[in-house]
Design a protein around this motif. Structure first.
Motif, PDB file in Angstrom:
ATOM      1  N   GLY A 134     -22.992   6.610  -1.963  1.00 15.74           N
ATOM      2  CA  GLY A 134     -24.052   5.178  -1.818  1.00 15.74           C
ATOM      3  C   GLY A 134     -23.317   4.469  -2.353  1.00 15.74           C
ATOM      4  O   GLY A 134     -22.003   4.049  -2.097  1.00 15.74           O
ATOM      5  N   SER A 135     -23.837   3.382  -2.772  1.00 18.32           N
ATOM      6  CA  SER A 135     -23.167   1.701  -3.042  1.00 18.32           C
ATOM      7  C   SER A 135     -22.393   2.261  -4.010  1.00 18.32           C
ATOM      8  O   SER A 135     -22.396   2.982  -5.130  1.00 18.32           O
ATOM      9  CB  SER A 135     -24.464   1.077  -3.726  1.00 18.32           C
ATOM     10  OG  SER A 135     -23.640   0.067  -4.213  1.00 18.32           O
ATOM     11  N   LYS A 136     -20.970   1.655  -3.837  1.00 17.95           N
ATOM     12  CA  LYS A 136     -19.798   1.961  -4.734  1.00 17.95           C
ATOM     13  C   LYS A 136     -20.171   1.484  -6.053  1.00 17.95           C
ATOM     14  O   LYS A 136     -19.603   1.897  -7.083  1.00 17.95           O
ATOM     15  CB  LYS A 136     -18.482   1.424  -4.032  1.00 17.95           C
ATOM     16  CG  LYS A 136     -18.237   1.863  -2.855  1.00 17.95           C
ATOM     17  CD  LYS A 136     -18.508   3.362  -2.377  1.00 17.95           C
ATOM     18  CE  LYS A 136     -18.233   3.817  -1.018  1.00 17.95           C
ATOM     19  NZ  LYS A 136     -19.290   4.370  -0.442  1.00 17.95           N
ATOM     20  N   GLN A 137     -21.113   0.460  -6.128  1.00 21.49           N
ATOM     21  CA  GLN A 137     -21.012   0.042  -7.430  1.00 21.49           C
ATOM     22  C   GLN A 137     -21.964   0.779  -8.385  1.00 21.49           C
ATOM     23  O   GLN A 137     -22.055   0.314  -9.584  1.00 21.49           O
ATOM     24  CB  GLN A 137     -22.079  -1.719  -7.290  1.00 21.49           C
ATOM     25  CG  GLN A 137     -20.869  -2.536  -6.775  1.00 21.49           C
ATOM     26  CD  GLN A 137     -20.900  -2.495  -5.169  1.00 21.49           C
ATOM     27  OE1 GLN A 137     -21.494  -1.690  -4.451  1.00 21.49           O
ATOM     28  NE2 GLN A 137     -19.850  -3.167  -4.682  1.00 21.49           N
ATOM     29  N   LEU A 138     -22.638   1.901  -7.876  1.00 19.49           N
ATOM     30  CA  LEU A 138     -23.340   2.567  -8.526  1.00 19.49           C
ATOM     31  C   LEU A 138     -22.725   3.952  -9.087  1.00 19.49           C
ATOM     32  O   LEU A 138     -23.147   4.702  -9.998  1.00 19.49           O
ATOM     33  CB  LEU A 138     -24.701   3.203  -7.511  1.00 19.49           C
ATOM     34  CG  LEU A 138     -25.778   2.044  -7.431  1.00 19.49           C
ATOM     35  CD1 LEU A 138     -26.626   2.770  -6.549  1.00 19.49           C
ATOM     36  CD2 LEU A 138     -26.157   1.212  -8.619  1.00 19.49           C
ATOM     37  N   TYR A 139     -21.377   3.837  -8.599  1.00 19.13           N
ATOM     38  CA  TYR A 139     -20.522   5.300  -8.892  1.00 19.13           C
ATOM     39  C   TYR A 139     -20.518   5.447 -10.539  1.00 19.13           C
ATOM     40  O   TYR A 139     -20.633   6.591 -10.928  1.00 19.13           O
ATOM     41  CB  TYR A 139     -19.202   5.172  -8.373  1.00 19.13           C
ATOM     42  CG  TYR A 139     -19.331   5.615  -6.711  1.00 19.13           C
ATOM     43  CD1 TYR A 139     -20.293   5.806  -6.058  1.00 19.13           C
ATOM     44  CD2 TYR A 139     -17.933   5.958  -6.397  1.00 19.13           C
ATOM     45  CE1 TYR A 139     -20.198   5.936  -4.763  1.00 19.13           C
ATOM     46  CE2 TYR A 139     -17.844   6.159  -5.020  1.00 19.13           C
ATOM     47  CZ  TYR A 139     -19.157   6.231  -4.005  1.00 19.13           C
ATOM     48  OH  TYR A 139     -18.821   6.781  -2.891  1.00 19.13           O
ATOM     49  N   THR A 140     -20.078   4.423 -11.265  1.00 19.63           N
ATOM     50  CA  THR A 140     -20.131   4.404 -12.797  1.00 19.63           C
ATOM     51  C   THR A 140     -21.332   4.665 -13.320  1.00 19.63           C
ATOM     52  O   THR A 140     -21.538   5.525 -14.099  1.00 19.63           O
ATOM     53  CB  THR A 140     -18.988   3.328 -13.196  1.00 19.63           C
ATOM     54  OG1 THR A 140     -17.791   3.590 -12.572  1.00 19.63           O
ATOM     55  CG2 THR A 140     -18.962   3.527 -14.636  1.00 19.63           C
ATOM     56  N   PRO A 141     -22.179   3.661 -13.129  1.00 19.92           N
ATOM     57  CA  PRO A 141     -23.692   3.814 -13.396  1.00 19.92           C
ATOM     58  C   PRO A 141     -24.262   5.271 -13.387  1.00 19.92           C
ATOM     59  O   PRO A 141     -25.123   5.425 -14.376  1.00 19.92           O
ATOM     60  CB  PRO A 141     -24.443   2.906 -13.149  1.00 19.92           C
ATOM     61  CG  PRO A 141     -23.301   1.684 -12.755  1.00 19.92           C
ATOM     62  CD  PRO A 141     -22.188   2.446 -12.127  1.00 19.92           C
ATOM     63  N   LEU A 142     -24.004   5.682 -12.138  1.00 20.41           N
ATOM     64  CA  LEU A 142     -24.749   7.228 -12.011  1.00 20.41           C
ATOM     65  C   LEU A 142     -24.148   8.354 -12.524  1.00 20.41           C
ATOM     66  O   LEU A 142     -24.599   9.287 -12.659  1.00 20.41           O
ATOM     67  CB  LEU A 142     -24.987   7.185 -10.573  1.00 20.41           C
ATOM     68  CG  LEU A 142     -26.037   6.338  -9.903  1.00 20.41           C
ATOM     69  CD1 LEU A 142     -26.176   6.515  -8.471  1.00 20.41           C
ATOM     70  CD2 LEU A 142     -27.428   6.250 -10.577  1.00 20.41           C
ATOM     71  N   LEU A 143     -22.948   8.291 -12.896  1.00 22.00           N
ATOM     72  CA  LEU A 143     -21.861   9.336 -13.150  1.00 22.00           C
ATOM     73  C   LEU A 143     -22.472  10.491 -14.088  1.00 22.00           C
ATOM     74  O   LEU A 143     -22.848  11.365 -13.952  1.00 22.00           O
ATOM     75  CB  LEU A 143     -20.553   8.814 -13.578  1.00 22.00           C
ATOM     76  CG  LEU A 143     -19.505  10.128 -13.866  1.00 22.00           C
ATOM     77  CD1 LEU A 143     -19.563  11.088 -12.510  1.00 22.00           C
ATOM     78  CD2 LEU A 143     -18.256   9.328 -14.240  1.00 22.00           C
ATOM     79  N   GLU A 144     -22.863   9.598 -15.343  1.00 26.04           N
ATOM     80  CA  GLU A 144     -23.416  10.463 -16.397  1.00 26.04           C
ATOM     81  C   GLU A 144     -24.695  11.430 -16.059  1.00 26.04           C
ATOM     82  O   GLU A 144     -24.696  12.769 -16.187  1.00 26.04           O
ATOM     83  CB  GLU A 144     -23.713   9.806 -17.516  1.00 26.04           C
ATOM     84  CG  GLU A 144     -23.762  10.582 -18.955  1.00 26.04           C
ATOM     85  CD  GLU A 144     -24.085   9.873 -20.149  1.00 26.04           C
ATOM     86  OE1 GLU A 144     -25.021  10.212 -21.025  1.00 26.04           O
ATOM     87  OE2 GLU A 144     -23.347   8.652 -20.549  1.00 26.04           O
ATOM     88  N   ARG A 145     -25.570  10.775 -15.313  1.00 25.59           N
ATOM     89  CA  ARG A 145     -26.826  11.502 -14.750  1.00 25.59           C
ATOM     90  C   ARG A 145     -26.412  12.679 -13.817  1.00 25.59           C
ATOM     91  O   ARG A 145     -27.122  13.629 -13.816  1.00 25.59           O
ATOM     92  CB  ARG A 145     -27.744  10.357 -14.259  1.00 25.59           C
ATOM     93  CG  ARG A 145     -28.989  10.986 -13.640  1.00 25.59           C
ATOM     94  CD  ARG A 145     -29.946  11.713 -14.654  1.00 25.59           C
ATOM     95  NE  ARG A 145     -31.016  12.131 -13.967  1.00 25.59           N
ATOM     96  CZ  ARG A 145     -31.815  13.389 -14.420  1.00 25.59           C
ATOM     97  NH1 ARG A 145     -31.442  14.121 -15.202  1.00 25.59           N
ATOM     98  NH2 ARG A 145     -32.901  13.721 -13.598  1.00 25.59           N
TER      99      ARG A 145
END
Length: 162
Positions: A134-145
């Motif tokens: 998806g949006s590359k800006q979400l890669y880090t924020p979604l990683l843990e979940r």
């Protein structure tokens, strides 16, 4: 240089991919015409090999677009397997649903429409494979979940990390 994979290597890999599927070929042609963010056929083939190699039964995909990579993934699932895929744009999700139907995979796929940051809380694991595209800006924020949704030994594949 500026490219991740040299043209000669890309051409060689493309020559190895002998999978031809009318629906996938048509979606790829239309996607190129419309400049849609679709994975290459070689990436699609790799996703299918990875899903098959780990005997995936449950797959989560972040970033459906029009269903191209999802068709590669869902094609590796057994009859009772499932792909949950998330798409932000309702029109693309509608088109993806139609493409999953055309590919004969609609019974294995659930397309969720909405922001993955919110929708990710509504899915329950474990998943055998998660494809983050998806949006590359979400890669880090979604990683843990995403990692928490994987089964032990599951596979997280993230596109465009380089």
């Amino acid at each position: 240089m500026g490219v991740i994979v040299p043209a000669a290597v890309e051409q060689y890999l493309a020559s190895l991919n002998r999978t031809h599927d009318a629906v996938l070929d048509e979606i790829a042609r239309e996607g190129a015409r419309r400049d849609l963010p679709l994975v290459d056929a070689e990436v699609g083939a790799l996703l299918r090999v990875l899903a098959t190699a780990i005997s995936a039964r449950r797959i989560l995909e972040i970033g459906t677009a029009v269903g191209y990579s999802g068709i590669w993934l869902a094609g590796a699932l057994p009859q009772d397997g499932s792909l949950i895929t998330m798409e932000m744009e309702p029109e693309r999700a509608r088109e993806a649903r139609a493409n999953f139907t055309r590919a004969g995979l609609a019974d294995r796929v659930n397309v969720i429409v909405g922001d993955a940051r919110l929708m990710i809380a509504k899915v329950a694991g474990p998943f055998d494979l998660i494809f983050q595209d998806g949006s590359k800006q979400l890669y880090t924020p979604l990683l843990e979940r995403l990692v928490s949704l994987l089964r032990p030994g599951g596979l997280l594949v993230t596109d465009n990390v380089l």
